[in-house]
Write a protein that holds these residues in place. Sequence first.
Motif, PDB file in Angstrom:
ATOM      1  N   ASP A  21      -4.745  -9.376  -1.120  1.00  0.00           N
ATOM      2  CA  ASP A  21      -3.841  -9.241   0.045  1.00  0.00           C
ATOM      3  C   ASP A  21      -3.072  -7.930  -0.062  1.00  0.00           C
ATOM      4  O   ASP A  21      -2.268  -7.750  -0.976  1.00  0.00           O
ATOM      5  CB  ASP A  21      -2.876 -10.442   0.045  1.00  0.00           C
ATOM      6  N   SER A  22      -3.304  -7.018   0.884  1.00  0.00           N
ATOM      7  CA  SER A  22      -2.699  -5.676   0.772  1.00  0.00           C
ATOM      8  C   SER A  22      -1.322  -5.606   1.430  1.00  0.00           C
ATOM      9  O   SER A  22      -0.523  -4.727   1.124  1.00  0.00           O
ATOM     10  CB  SER A  22      -3.606  -4.651   1.474  1.00  0.00           C
ATOM     11  N   ASN A  23      -1.004  -6.542   2.340  1.00  0.00           N
ATOM     12  CA  ASN A  23       0.241  -6.368   3.109  1.00  0.00           C
ATOM     13  C   ASN A  23       1.214  -7.527   2.920  1.00  0.00           C
ATOM     14  O   ASN A  23       2.090  -7.749   3.758  1.00  0.00           O
ATOM     15  CB  ASN A  23      -0.105  -6.185   4.603  1.00  0.00           C
ATOM     16  N   ASP A  25       1.206 -10.775   3.209  1.00  0.00           N
ATOM     17  CA  ASP A  25       1.396 -11.944   4.093  1.00  0.00           C
ATOM     18  C   ASP A  25       0.711 -13.180   3.501  1.00  0.00           C
ATOM     19  O   ASP A  25       0.582 -14.201   4.158  1.00  0.00           O
ATOM     20  CB  ASP A  25       0.858 -11.653   5.507  1.00  0.00           C
ATOM     21  N   THR A  27      -2.347 -13.612   2.808  1.00  0.00           N
ATOM     22  CA  THR A  27      -3.767 -13.754   3.155  1.00  0.00           C
ATOM     23  C   THR A  27      -4.527 -12.497   2.750  1.00  0.00           C
ATOM     24  O   THR A  27      -4.071 -11.378   3.032  1.00  0.00           O
ATOM     25  CB  THR A  27      -3.901 -13.950   4.686  1.00  0.00           C
ATOM     26  N   ASP A  29      -7.248  -9.450   2.824  1.00  0.00           N
ATOM     27  CA  ASP A  29      -7.591  -8.655   4.009  1.00  0.00           C
ATOM     28  C   ASP A  29      -8.491  -7.475   3.621  1.00  0.00           C
ATOM     29  O   ASP A  29      -8.748  -7.236   2.434  1.00  0.00           O
ATOM     30  CB  ASP A  29      -6.309  -8.147   4.670  1.00  0.00           C
TER      31      ASP A  29
END
Length: 550
Positions: A21-23, A25, A27, A29
């Motif tokens: 999960d790069s951002n 949240d 989840t 991605d």
Amino acid sequence: MNEAWYKQAIVYQIYPRSFCDSNGDGTGDLRGVISKLDYIQSLGVDAVWINPIYLSPNDDGGYDISDYYTIQPEFGTMSDLDELLEGLHARGLKLIMDLVLNHSSDEHAWFVESRKSTGSPKRDYYFWREGKNGGPPNNWPSFFGGSAWEKDPATGAYYLHLFSRKQPDLNWEHEDLRKEVRDLMEFWLKKGVDGLRLDVISAISKRTDFPDTDTTNFNETIRRYYANGPRLKEFIAEMRHSVWDRYQVMTVGEGPGITPDNALEYLDEKDGLSMIFHFGHMFMDQGPGGRFDPIPWTLSGFKQVFALWNKTFEHRGWGSVFLGNHDFGRMVSRWGNDREHHNASSKLLLTLLLTQRGTPFIYQGDEIGMTNYQLRAVSESRDIETLNGWRDAQQRGLSEAEFLKAANYAGRDNARTPVQWDDSAFAGFSGATPWMPVNSNKSGINVAQQETEQGSILNYFRQLAKLRKQHPAFSFGNCTTEDVGVEAIFLYRREYKGDKMMVLLNLSDESQIWPLEAMDQQSEILMSNYADRRYAGSDLRPWEAVILKG
Ligand code: TEU
Ligand code: CA
């Protein structure tokens, strides 16, 4: 032998929601995958298969597509996908995308239009039938429990959904629908995608006279009613000649219901798929009640599946080799011993994966020996198959504890917990609480720790991938199994243009006597998962794998 790239390739499967999960949240991605491209390349794999990343209400983990031309916003944007493709190609890696063409989401514009009225121009993009005796048109069961038919209030007719009620089956008998499918396929191939994994492709032609199934054996129902329909070869050939051949794209068909007797019909060199996923071993521990009715499996049955499919593809056709994916329990928990022999049995299973005949597909996290997650309550599950399974189990009077036992062995949530990158709070997968809990054994099983550990599963996998590349026999060689009279020992030989290899696997917790007295003590040991294996001849230790010349 056609030297197609995919026959030498090792494919790494990424389930994006749980990869990285790069951002923040919670989840996974596409930018998370991009951030790990150097890691993926370091494994020595050649291609990535990424599970569906298209717009979806996510009723079935993205296998319910509501727009085939748009990236699911939580995964990122089209430019992220373009950057991922570029990043893979820059590293000499290929991308295999996952297309779900047997059904769409019920939120797809086609279905929204189709359900409006019996006179809708898109009505016959799906299967609509009148009910019978106040119930569904026939007795077909859904893969996800209950009937495969749903009554729609707008017109009072039923529509077919082999999977969830939010996954209406597409009617491939309809010319215009098939044209729309070809168009969407071309959209992705124009971008330079190298391969397509075709979800449940065996079911795009089914028994459209919709007779009742005459068996309660679900796999039999799939084989004889849902899959292998009268026009399956024709539909595959139509896609092959009108689209795939113009892009030299590799196609791997997911084929529930495809058997050694009919597989070659779908793999014709001119008109067929490049290869298939068969399920000979994957359903062998499913009882008559399916996934949540597990039955014991036998090693001889397991070995026979490989021997049978090697016989099937001995001269024609091509198969894949996989021991786990996003739909099954983790391979080391299912086929190995993830307790006392976690390290050795993970390495043994990776050896099997990379030395058997066929294109190996390794599922994210299996390269570090990730294990099944134990749901503490059904409410922790994020999988429709498990949630529906619990609904049905309750009707059978099962307690939650009894159902969880089956779900924690065979359920799909097992393989969907976040990849364990390090032993930080969320295992380096995310900075926020992930959509699925992280397995509590992350401190003992994670990439960071195994990167530096000499005898780690991760470094063993890298060595294995290198060895496979050095010997075309592992890609193109024939594969003959030798019965040595000990069930726990799986012995097979690979041979290609004089390069001979032998693989010896002890799939048990006990030591086994070395099976071949005649074995030349000088045989060169190419690799073993026991660092002290120097010579042939001494007993095979629990879960020991040995690769020898000759
Ligand atoms: O799975 C189809 C399938 O036939 C089964 O192998 C699979 O085990 C499924 O979970 C039913 O038990 C494909 C996808 O891999 C799966 O994730 C999807 O749920 C399914 O199709 C429907 O698109
Ligand atoms: Ca994210």
